[in-house]
Design a protein around this motif. Structure first.
Motif, mmCIF file in Angstrom:
data_model
loop_
_atom_site.group_PDB
_atom_site.id
_atom_site.type_symbol
_atom_site.label_atom_id
_atom_site.label_comp_id
_atom_site.label_asym_id
_atom_site.label_seq_id
_atom_site.Cartn_x
_atom_site.Cartn_y
_atom_site.Cartn_z
ATOM 1 N N CYS A 1 0.815 -1.229 0.000
ATOM 2 C CA CYS A 1 0.000 0.000 0.000
ATOM 3 C C CYS A 1 0.841 1.268 0.000
ATOM 4 C CB CYS A 1 -0.974 -0.002 1.170
ATOM 5 S SG CYS A 1 -0.193 -0.338 2.731
ATOM 6 N N CYS A 2 2.159 1.161 0.090
ATOM 7 C CA CYS A 2 3.023 2.346 0.091
ATOM 8 C C CYS A 2 3.703 2.477 -1.279
ATOM 9 C CB CYS A 2 4.085 2.208 1.186
ATOM 10 S SG CYS A 2 5.393 3.436 1.034
ATOM 11 N N PRO A 3 3.337 3.488 -2.075
ATOM 12 C CA PRO A 3 3.928 3.615 -3.415
ATOM 13 C C PRO A 3 5.426 3.914 -3.389
ATOM 14 C CG PRO A 3 2.511 5.499 -2.925
ATOM 15 C CD PRO A 3 2.311 4.508 -1.820
ATOM 16 N N SER B 1 4.206 10.742 -3.191
ATOM 17 C CA SER B 1 4.294 9.590 -4.088
ATOM 18 C C SER B 1 2.925 9.131 -4.593
ATOM 19 C CB SER B 1 4.945 8.454 -3.300
ATOM 20 O OG SER B 1 5.735 7.676 -4.099
ATOM 21 N N LYS B 2 1.895 9.435 -3.840
ATOM 22 C CA LYS B 2 0.540 9.017 -4.236
ATOM 23 C C LYS B 2 0.088 9.695 -5.525
ATOM 24 C CE LYS B 2 -0.814 6.286 -0.861
ATOM 25 N NZ LYS B 2 -1.236 4.918 -1.143
ATOM 26 N N GLY C 1 5.874 5.676 9.202
ATOM 27 C CA GLY C 1 4.680 5.449 8.377
ATOM 28 C C GLY C 1 4.131 6.758 7.837
ATOM 29 N N CYS C 2 2.879 6.731 7.362
ATOM 30 C CA CYS C 2 2.312 7.883 6.645
ATOM 31 C C CYS C 2 2.164 9.115 7.531
ATOM 32 C CB CYS C 2 0.950 7.530 6.072
ATOM 33 S SG CYS C 2 1.021 6.202 4.870
ATOM 34 N N PRO D 1 -1.192 12.147 2.796
ATOM 35 C CA PRO D 1 -0.007 12.689 3.476
ATOM 36 C C PRO D 1 1.252 12.509 2.632
ATOM 37 C CG PRO D 1 -0.471 10.482 4.257
ATOM 38 C CD PRO D 1 -1.557 10.812 3.275
ATOM 39 N N CYS D 2 1.084 12.227 1.351
ATOM 40 C CA CYS D 2 2.119 11.601 0.540
ATOM 41 C C CYS D 2 2.291 12.290 -0.802
ATOM 42 C CB CYS D 2 1.635 10.168 0.313
ATOM 43 S SG CYS D 2 2.718 9.139 -0.639
ATOM 44 N N GLY E 1 4.699 11.293 6.542
ATOM 45 C CA GLY E 1 4.794 11.325 5.080
ATOM 46 C C GLY E 1 5.315 12.646 4.523
ATOM 47 N N GLY E 2 5.818 12.579 3.299
ATOM 48 C CA GLY E 2 6.423 13.739 2.648
ATOM 49 C C GLY E 2 5.435 14.842 2.292
ATOM 50 N N MET F 1 6.835 0.512 5.093
ATOM 51 C CA MET F 1 6.435 1.893 4.807
ATOM 52 C C MET F 1 7.713 2.685 4.534
ATOM 53 S SD MET F 1 3.166 2.303 5.016
ATOM 54 C CE MET F 1 1.992 0.984 5.270
ATOM 55 N N ALA F 2 7.723 3.426 3.449
ATOM 56 C CA ALA F 2 8.950 4.140 3.065
ATOM 57 C C ALA F 2 9.296 5.255 4.050
ATOM 58 C CB ALA F 2 8.790 4.720 1.659
ATOM 59 N N CYS F 3 8.288 5.931 4.578
ATOM 60 C CA CYS F 3 8.579 7.071 5.454
ATOM 61 C C CYS F 3 8.784 6.595 6.897
ATOM 62 C CB CYS F 3 7.437 8.077 5.415
ATOM 63 S SG CYS F 3 7.185 8.753 3.768
HETATM 64 FE FE1 SF4 Z 1 4.531 5.454 1.806
HETATM 65 FE FE2 SF4 Z 1 5.317 7.699 2.977
HETATM 66 FE FE3 SF4 Z 1 3.464 7.764 1.074
HETATM 67 FE FE4 SF4 Z 1 2.859 6.710 3.457
HETATM 68 S S1 SF4 Z 1 3.391 8.829 3.041
HETATM 69 S S2 SF4 Z 1 2.347 5.844 1.437
HETATM 70 S S3 SF4 Z 1 4.822 5.757 4.015
HETATM 71 S S4 SF4 Z 1 5.607 7.138 0.792
#
Ligand code: SF4
Length: 391
Positions: free
Chosen positions: A105-107, A163-164, A319-320, A160-161, A323-324, A314-316
């Motif tokens: 679920c994390c892009p 990448s989404k 977690g979200c 919150p992302c 997020g970035g 989760m990349a961040c």
């Molecule tokens: Fe993944 Fe960060 Fe986006 Fe959450 S905010 S989906 S952890 S990249």
């Protein structure tokens, strides 16, 4: 976050607000907004707002005041994600193929795996993220239920992302026959929109999320914090395997208990492992946030040093909630505080297991039939082929 801090200004965050203003001014468009769990923890991080004003109900009211037609809760589609991902995990455990299964679920994570470890793509869950699951359902089931033609719907996700935005633009994300999610706004963009419209949340009366697919459980709410997807999936997998309900907090060993307090960003992220016995079988789990940590786990798995059944990534860090696309505060990391808020929301919810959500049950009865059905596979699953079909 580096994009917002680029010293030369060569990197710029994409601003989708002008497009949103055009859509809001178009009388033929019906706007349907979904709000991710982590957004509600961060949308009013301002010193001049007293605690307790930043409720979900006031966020819904603020978006309605701006002119959005429907406001839905991504916590609902997080519950649907769990129905699909939890059952997918059990199928894989039965067949013992392509294990361990990684969450998808994390892009940011999916993109990393595509670029650096394509050999592991088969181990990614095929279940789409809650954002994309909601997108596919909004232009099919929701359109049917509300009588709005899908071509007139503009589906907007507030996330919150950063990448989404890329995820929504993948060519494969059109299972509804249309682009499933038309626009993604970050929390920061939404805050700018509220300010530009002079919305003062203190003067707003709370409003509920719209139906028929607007409500979610505590399990869906914790998707926004590291360990949340794993915990939510285990609550439902236990019921599917044993036929009985586990205590809602039976799997809390996957939580990051170090994320207490506001300023301990240094401790965010990390690798946590836990084992659970379900119906006489031991399930080995690993929860990781931060891509450096994810790489460490991959190396451990590939060298045979570690064996897991299910890995949440989760990349961040944190977690979200971290997020970035979330607000940035100089010299303070608010992700732990936001994570605590999601666990509070989980505790406050009457229903805390995804399979108990009456709207999710109705969705399967009326539309999807069962988890992993042909229709569910078509709308809610994908083979993650990021770089090949990104447009
Ligand atoms: Fe993944 Fe960060 Fe986006 Fe959450 S905010 S989906 S952890 S990249």
């Amino acid at each position: 976050q580096c994009i917002t801090h680029c010293p030369t200004g060569a990197l710029k965050e994409r601003n989708d607000l002008p497009a949103i203003y055009d859509i809001l001014a178009d009388p033929d468009k019906v706007t349907v907004v979904q709000i991710a769990p982590a957004v509600r923890t961060a949308w009013l991080e301002r010193n001049d707002v007293e605690p307790g004003i930043d409720t979900e109900g006031r966020l819904v009211a603020a978006l309605k005041r701006i002119g959005f037609d429907y406001v839905l809760d991504t916590v609902f589609s997080a519950d649907v994600t769990i129905m699909e991902e939890g059952n997918e995990l059990l199928e894989r455990l039965r067949s013992k193929k392509q294990m361990p299964m990684f969450t998808s679920c994390c892009p940011g994570w999916v993109s990393y795996l595509t670029m650096y470890h394509p050999e592991l793509l088969g181990q990614l869950s095929t279940t789409k993220s809650p954002q994309q699951i909601f997108g596919a359902l909004i232009k099919t089931y929701f359109a049917e239920k509300t009588g709005v033609a899908p071509e007139n719907i503009c589906s907007i996700a507030i996330m919150p992302c950063v990448s989404k935005k890329r995820e929504a633009a993948l060519e494969s994300m059109n299972a509804s026959g249309y682009q499933d999610v038309d626009y993604v706004l970050t929390t920061r963009e939404m805050v700018r929109l509220l300010r530009a419209e002079h919305i003062d949340p203190r003067g707003l009366k709370e409003k509920p999320f719209d139906s028929p697919i607007g409500d979610g459980t505590g399990a869906g709410a914790i998707f926004g914090v590291t360990g949340g997807v794993m915990e939510a999936a285990l609550r439902t997998a236990y019921k599917v395997v044993t036929g009985e309900e586990a205590d809602e907090d039976a799997f809390k060993a996957v939580r990051d208990t170090r994320t207490q307090g506001r300023d301990n960003a240094i401790n965010l992220g990390g690798i946590r492992t836990a084992e659970f016995e379900i119906a006489g079988k031991v399930l080995k789990t690993c929860v990781v946030s931060g891509l450096k940590n994810a790489e460490e786990v991959i190396q451990q798995i590939q060298s045979g040093e570690a064996h897991y059944d299910f890995v949440e990534v989760m990349a961040c860090p944190g977690g979200c909630v971290g997020g970035g696309g979330q607000p940035i505060h100089e010299e303070a990391e608010w992700a732990p505080k936001r994570g605590e808020r999601l666990y509070e929301l989980d505790k406050e919810r009457k229903l805390r297991r995804s399979h108990e959500n009456p709207q999710v049950q109705k969705l399967y009865k009326e539309f999807l039939e069962t988890p992993l059905s042909e229709k569910a596979e078509h709308l809610l699953h994908t083979q993650h082929m990021w770089e090949k079909n990104y447009r």
